[in-house]
Write a protein that holds these residues in place. Structure first.
Motif, short mmCIF file in Angstrom:
data_model
loop_
_atom_site.label_atom_id
_atom_site.label_comp_id
_atom_site.label_asym_id
_atom_site.label_seq_id
_atom_site.Cartn_x
_atom_site.Cartn_y
_atom_site.Cartn_z
N VAL A 182 0.86 -1.34 -0.10
CA VAL A 182 -0.12 -0.14 -0.06
C VAL A 182 0.75 1.41 0.17
CG1 VAL A 182 -1.60 1.50 1.45
CG2 VAL A 182 -1.93 -1.27 1.23
N GLU A 183 2.03 1.25 0.81
CA GLU A 183 2.95 2.59 0.82
C GLU A 183 3.57 2.69 -0.56
OE1 GLU A 183 5.64 1.69 3.94
OE2 GLU A 183 4.15 2.09 5.69
N ASP A 184 3.94 1.43 -1.13
CA ASP A 184 4.41 1.63 -2.50
C ASP A 184 3.42 2.30 -3.54
OD1 ASP A 184 7.10 0.99 -1.82
OD2 ASP A 184 6.88 -1.05 -2.36
N THR A 185 2.27 1.82 -3.27
CA THR A 185 1.17 2.25 -4.19
C THR A 185 0.99 3.73 -4.11
OG1 THR A 185 0.31 -0.05 -4.14
CG2 THR A 185 -1.21 1.88 -5.02
N VAL A 186 0.63 4.02 -3.05
CA VAL A 186 0.43 5.55 -2.43
C VAL A 186 1.77 6.41 -2.97
CG1 VAL A 186 0.27 7.29 -0.41
CG2 VAL A 186 -1.11 5.11 -0.65
N ARG A 187 3.05 5.90 -2.87
CA ARG A 187 4.18 6.56 -3.08
C ARG A 187 4.06 6.72 -4.77
NH1 ARG A 187 9.69 5.87 -3.79
NH2 ARG A 187 9.45 3.55 -3.02
N LEU A 188 3.82 5.49 -5.35
CA LEU A 188 3.53 5.82 -6.89
C LEU A 188 2.48 6.68 -7.49
CD1 LEU A 188 4.86 4.60 -9.49
CD2 LEU A 188 3.12 2.70 -9.12
N GLN A 189 1.50 6.72 -6.27
CA GLN A 189 0.30 7.48 -6.88
C GLN A 189 0.87 9.02 -6.68
OE1 GLN A 189 -3.14 7.09 -4.50
NE2 GLN A 189 -4.51 8.34 -5.71
N HIS A 190 1.43 9.43 -5.73
CA HIS A 190 1.79 10.62 -5.62
C HIS A 190 2.83 11.05 -6.48
CE1 HIS A 190 0.68 10.63 -0.88
NE2 HIS A 190 -0.32 10.94 -1.69
N LEU A 191 3.87 10.30 -6.66
CA LEU A 191 4.90 11.00 -7.96
C LEU A 191 4.18 11.05 -9.25
CD1 LEU A 191 7.55 10.88 -8.58
CD2 LEU A 191 7.55 8.64 -9.03
N ALA A 192 3.08 9.98 -9.56
CA ALA A 192 2.41 10.40 -11.01
C ALA A 192 1.51 11.66 -10.66
CB ALA A 192 1.40 9.01 -11.04
N ALA A 193 1.15 11.76 -9.84
CA ALA A 193 0.38 13.13 -9.62
C ALA A 193 1.23 14.46 -9.87
CB ALA A 193 -0.48 13.40 -8.35
#
Length: 484
Positions: free
Chosen positions: A315-326
């Motif tokens: 979940v942390e990697d997914t959230v970090r990936l989401q923030h980076l994409a944003a």
């Protein structure tokens, strides 16, 4: 042909030649008219002098056959009485036009054929009477009119035909009544001078225009040669896609030299932009690779051994990936020139809203409205607060104040601060001053870059400095609403 006259060189040459041609024609016309007027005036003066000389002889009762002006040496002469009859004319006068009568053979004034050279007992009215000429001028017997009338015509004397300028002078005689003397002066000099001038112009003007066209062609070619060099180099740069190349700059201080310098500056900016874009893509790919690889590894492990699934880490990697994409998406929109919305945003209220729920953050703000996007400005403040919390020892202070026509939002922490040499570098994309800090703790290094880009898009600035407590101080300056 259309390609030839589509060039600046050809158009400049044609334009200069046409302008000179018009100027030459106008000047030549003025010269010919002036020359003709002057020479015609001189001929008129000569004719008037001859006519007045004959009139003076008539005024002192000189007989017609004794008049000195009738020998034809100075030009044709006619003497006409009040009834328009020719009473005397030049010797060998064969034809005449342009005077009061076309007669060339004199007719006596009385049936007896007398020339009326002597006073007659039956007609002495001319002795005491006064008359007036056609202009109303009153003349005494023996008086000569002051006014002279002029006309153009031709005459043939002893077989020689010429054009003449005629002068007509009225004289009141004692014994023969009112007479009008017509004397002519040749216009041969005027015709010859005008023909010579026209010949010179017809020969000289084309030669002069050819010289003007040739000189203009050479001068414009020399002046435009650097432009052709710039064009060829730009074509080569386009073909090779080598933005490191530069166009040649002429060693002059004219518009072409400025064009070359501006072109090189544009190429340098374009090269920097492309390099920055390449670096951005490379860094983005590198930053995306880590969370994606980590997430893939965890999913592969989970697929093989479900009991080993690290759900929290995934979940942390997914959230970090989401923030980076944003972040990358926002940077792409900013780079594309997206203009912020024109809504009014109160920075004080926005600061309190973003600070709520963040431990160690205090807010001291006065109302200050700016125009822009509330979401983007909130993102700026959130990035600054996140950066402050990562480096602060205990507290982060947010202040909002009005200063002149600007609203100033300052975020200060009590951490170690930013070295003066790094205060600009930290706003570059993917820059992290602490190389040992993990990406999990420090992010991808896009927060401050996004914050500055948003500030610039809103017509403001974002700078880094030293806080009073010794930490870092970030100041966002934006124009107050209505003062943009």
């Amino acid at each position: 042909m259309s390609r030839l006259f589509g060039s600046v060189r050809a158009r400049a040459t044609l334009g200069a030649t046409l302008v000179v041609a018009v100027a030459l024609v106008a000047a030549g016309t003025a010269v010919v008219l002036s020359l003709r007027s002057n020479l015609t005036g001189e001929a008129g003066t000569q004719a008037e002098r001859s006519a007045r000389a004959v009139a003076a002889e008539l005024a002192v009762r000189t007989p017609y056959d004794k008049l000195s002006g009738l020998d034809g040496d100075d030009g044709p002469v006619q003497i006409v009485d009040e009834d328009g009859r020719l009473v005397a004319a030049s010797d060998d006068l064969e034809r005449i036009s342009g005077t009061a009568t076309a007669d060339v053979t004199p007719r006596p004034a009385n049936p007896d054929g007398d020339d009326d050279d002597d006073d007659s007992d039956g007609d002495d009215s001319g002795d005491d009477s006064r008359g007036s000429d056609d202009s109303g001028e009153s003349l005494e017997p023996g008086g000569i009119a002051r006014e002279t009338t002029f006309s153009n015509g031709s005459a043939t004397i002893d077989g020689d035909a010429e054009d003449y300028r005629f002068a007509a002078v009225t004289v009141e005689t004692h014994d023969r009544g009112r007479l009008t003397v017509h004397a002519g002066a040749p216009l041969a000099a005027e015709h010859s001078a005008v023909r010579t001038a026209l010949t010179v112009m017809l020969i000289g003007f084309p030669l002069l225009l050819a010289v003007v066209a040739g000189v203009t062609w050479l001068v414009t070619g020399r002046a435009l040669r650097p432009v052709e060099g710039i064009r060829r180099e730009m074509a080569a740069i386009t073909a090779s896609e080598d933005l490191a190349r530069r166009v040649p700059e002429p060693a002059t201080h004219d518009e072409i030299a400025r064009l070359a310098r501006t072109t090189n500056e544009t190429l340098a900016a374009l090269e920097a932009s492309v390099e920055r874009q390449r670096s951005f893509v490379a860094d983005a790919s590198h930053e995306l690779r880590s969370p994606i690889a980590s997430l893939r590894t965890q999913l592969e492990v989970a697929a093989a051994h479900p009991e080993l699934l690290d759900l929290e880490g995934a979940v942390e990697d997914t959230v970090r990936l989401q923030h980076l994409a944003a972040d990358l998406l926002l940077l792409a929109r900013l780079d594309a020139g997206e203009r912020p919305a024109g809504a009014r945003v109160d920075l004080a209220a926005l600061a309190r809203e973003e600070a709520a729920g963040r431990p160690g953050v205090t807010v001291d703000a006065e109302p200050a409205e700016v125009s822009g996007s509330r979401g983007q400005l909130g993102r700026v403040l959130a990035n600054l607060l996140d950066n402050g919390r990562r480096h602060a020892r205990e507290r982060v202070t947010v202040t909002v104040r009005r200063e002149g026509g600007s609203a100033v939002l300052a975020v200060a922490d009590d951490g170690e601060g930013v070295a003066e040499a790094d205060r600009e570098r930290i706003f570059e994309r993917f820059v992290r001053l602490d190389a040992a800090r993990s990406r999990d703790d420090g992010g991808a290094g896009l927060g401050l870059a996004i914050a500055r880009d948003v500030a610039v898009r809103h017509g403001g600035t974002l700078t880094a400095g030293a806080a009073p407590a010794g930490g870092a101080l970030f100041e966002l300056r934006l124009p107050l609403a209505g003062r943009e």
